[in-house]
Scaffold this active site. Structure first.
Site, mmCIF file in Angstrom:
data_model
loop_
_atom_site.group_PDB
_atom_site.id
_atom_site.type_symbol
_atom_site.label_atom_id
_atom_site.label_comp_id
_atom_site.label_asym_id
_atom_site.label_seq_id
_atom_site.Cartn_x
_atom_site.Cartn_y
_atom_site.Cartn_z
ATOM 1 N N ASP A 150 -12.952 -22.077 83.140
ATOM 2 C CA ASP A 150 -12.317 -21.636 81.611
ATOM 3 C C ASP A 150 -13.948 -21.856 81.155
ATOM 4 O O ASP A 150 -14.801 -22.419 81.633
ATOM 5 C CB ASP A 150 -11.494 -22.495 81.279
ATOM 6 C CG ASP A 150 -11.513 -24.098 81.409
ATOM 7 O OD1 ASP A 150 -11.934 -24.165 81.794
ATOM 8 O OD2 ASP A 150 -10.239 -24.865 81.311
ATOM 9 N N ASN A 163 -1.300 -32.121 76.247
ATOM 10 C CA ASN A 163 -0.172 -31.864 75.380
ATOM 11 C C ASN A 163 0.336 -30.830 77.378
ATOM 12 O O ASN A 163 1.520 -29.486 77.253
ATOM 13 C CB ASN A 163 -0.904 -30.457 74.672
ATOM 14 C CG ASN A 163 -1.812 -29.607 74.937
ATOM 15 O OD1 ASN A 163 -1.687 -29.292 76.532
ATOM 16 N ND2 ASN A 163 -2.029 -29.140 74.075
ATOM 17 N N HIS A 192 -1.761 -29.040 79.360
ATOM 18 C CA HIS A 192 -2.231 -28.101 79.545
ATOM 19 C C HIS A 192 -2.840 -27.986 80.972
ATOM 20 O O HIS A 192 -3.292 -28.683 81.102
ATOM 21 C CB HIS A 192 -3.241 -26.898 78.523
ATOM 22 C CG HIS A 192 -4.483 -27.797 78.090
ATOM 23 N ND1 HIS A 192 -4.941 -28.140 76.527
ATOM 24 C CD2 HIS A 192 -4.855 -28.494 78.694
ATOM 25 C CE1 HIS A 192 -6.121 -28.251 77.563
ATOM 26 N NE2 HIS A 192 -6.204 -29.044 78.317
ATOM 27 N N GLU A 245 -2.193 -23.347 77.318
ATOM 28 C CA GLU A 245 -1.288 -23.962 75.892
ATOM 29 C C GLU A 245 0.121 -23.625 76.779
ATOM 30 O O GLU A 245 0.470 -22.955 77.021
ATOM 31 C CB GLU A 245 -2.027 -23.560 74.553
ATOM 32 C CG GLU A 245 -3.574 -23.701 75.248
ATOM 33 C CD GLU A 245 -4.248 -25.860 75.100
ATOM 34 O OE1 GLU A 245 -3.595 -26.526 75.294
ATOM 35 O OE2 GLU A 245 -4.947 -25.326 74.411
HETATM 36 P P1 PGA Z 1 -10.556 -34.458 80.052
HETATM 37 O O1 PGA Z 1 -9.904 -32.868 79.580
HETATM 38 O O2 PGA Z 1 -10.646 -34.675 81.151
HETATM 39 O O3 PGA Z 1 -11.217 -34.088 78.875
HETATM 40 O O4 PGA Z 1 -9.147 -35.655 79.567
HETATM 41 C C1 PGA Z 1 -8.928 -32.365 80.309
HETATM 42 C C2 PGA Z 1 -8.095 -30.998 79.749
HETATM 43 O O5 PGA Z 1 -7.740 -30.817 79.119
HETATM 44 O O6 PGA Z 1 -7.728 -30.235 81.270
#
Ligand code: PGA
Length: 235
Positions: free
Chosen positions: A67, A136, A138, A143
């Protein structure tokens, strides 16, 4: 889904790096799917060490990132283009033309999403996709929703994700509210998947992902349906 518990973030990073290195050794022309965020930072350092030590070789590797924020220039310090150069690509012998990250600076997102999917197809799909997980649930920027998303598309970020990622931006800087993200269907096409998660704030999401019914309200739960999904985590 195979769950591998580690006792520290360092062990997680080393195991995950070896997992990716094994794929690269097995097939030096592998197509790797990469992720950003704070969790894989040390894993990328481990890959740099393995590369400098001559254990792995990026010269024939192709990469596709999950992404990119929509509306940031590719040289913005918070863009994922910048992140990947900073954490990994500048230190290894990957060919710049083999690096693929959605272009979040485009004015035509739909066209960019189509272009990205086409490139993925032409490359023969992803052999090993690295994923993080949001609090959450995702994966990528897919999301929680009423249905599982399909292909790469322009998505709105939820408040929870905006809040989790705000720490990376200057206080007075406007944070992008949208991103271009591989869809769930695109992610599920990968031949194998490695999800990494570190820390107590991911515990609930991991539990919902692995032990509760599959639901688009917890996008990562779809990985229960993947034949070769591995999770390496520490609490
Ligand atoms: P993070 O993000 O490694 O900064 O916790 C992971 C994600 O949101 O996929």
């Amino acid at each position: 889904m195979r769950m591998i518990k580690t006792s520290s973030h360092l062990e997680l990073s080393q195991k995950a790096a070896i997992f990716i290195a094994a794929q690269m050794i097995r097939n030096p022309q592998s197509v790797l799917g990469f992720a950003t965020g704070s969790t894989p930072e040390d894993l990328y350092s481990e890959l740099v060490t393995l590369s400098i030590g001559g254990i792995i070789d990026f010269s024939e590797i192709t990469t596709f990132n999950l992404d990119e924020y929509y509306g940031l220039s590719n040289d913005h310090p918070q863009s994922y283009h910048y992140y990947m150069q900073e954490k990994l690509f500048q230190y290894v012998n990957i060919k710049q033309e083999n690096i693929h990250i959605p272009d979040g600076s485009t004015s035509d997102a739909a066209k960019e999403c189509e272009r990205y999917e086409k490139l993925l197809r032409q490359a023969g799909g992803v052999d090993l996709q690295l994923l993080g997980i949001g609090r959450n649930g995702h994966i990528g920027f897919n999301e929680p929703a009423d249905f599982f998303s399909g292909k790469t598309s322009l998505v709105d970020l939820t408040e929870d994700t905006l809040e989790a990622n705000r720490r990376f931006f200057d206080a007075n800087e406007e944070m992008p509210k949208q991103a271009i993200s591989m869809g769930i269907n695109t992610i599920m096409q990968a031949k194998s998947i490695l999800l990494i998660a570190s820390g107590a704030d991911k515990k609930e999401a991991l539990d919902k992902m692995a032990n509760q019914p599959v639901t688009p309200q917890v996008p990562a739960s779809v990985l229960q349906f993947h034949r070769h999904a591995t999770v390496i985590y520490c609490e």
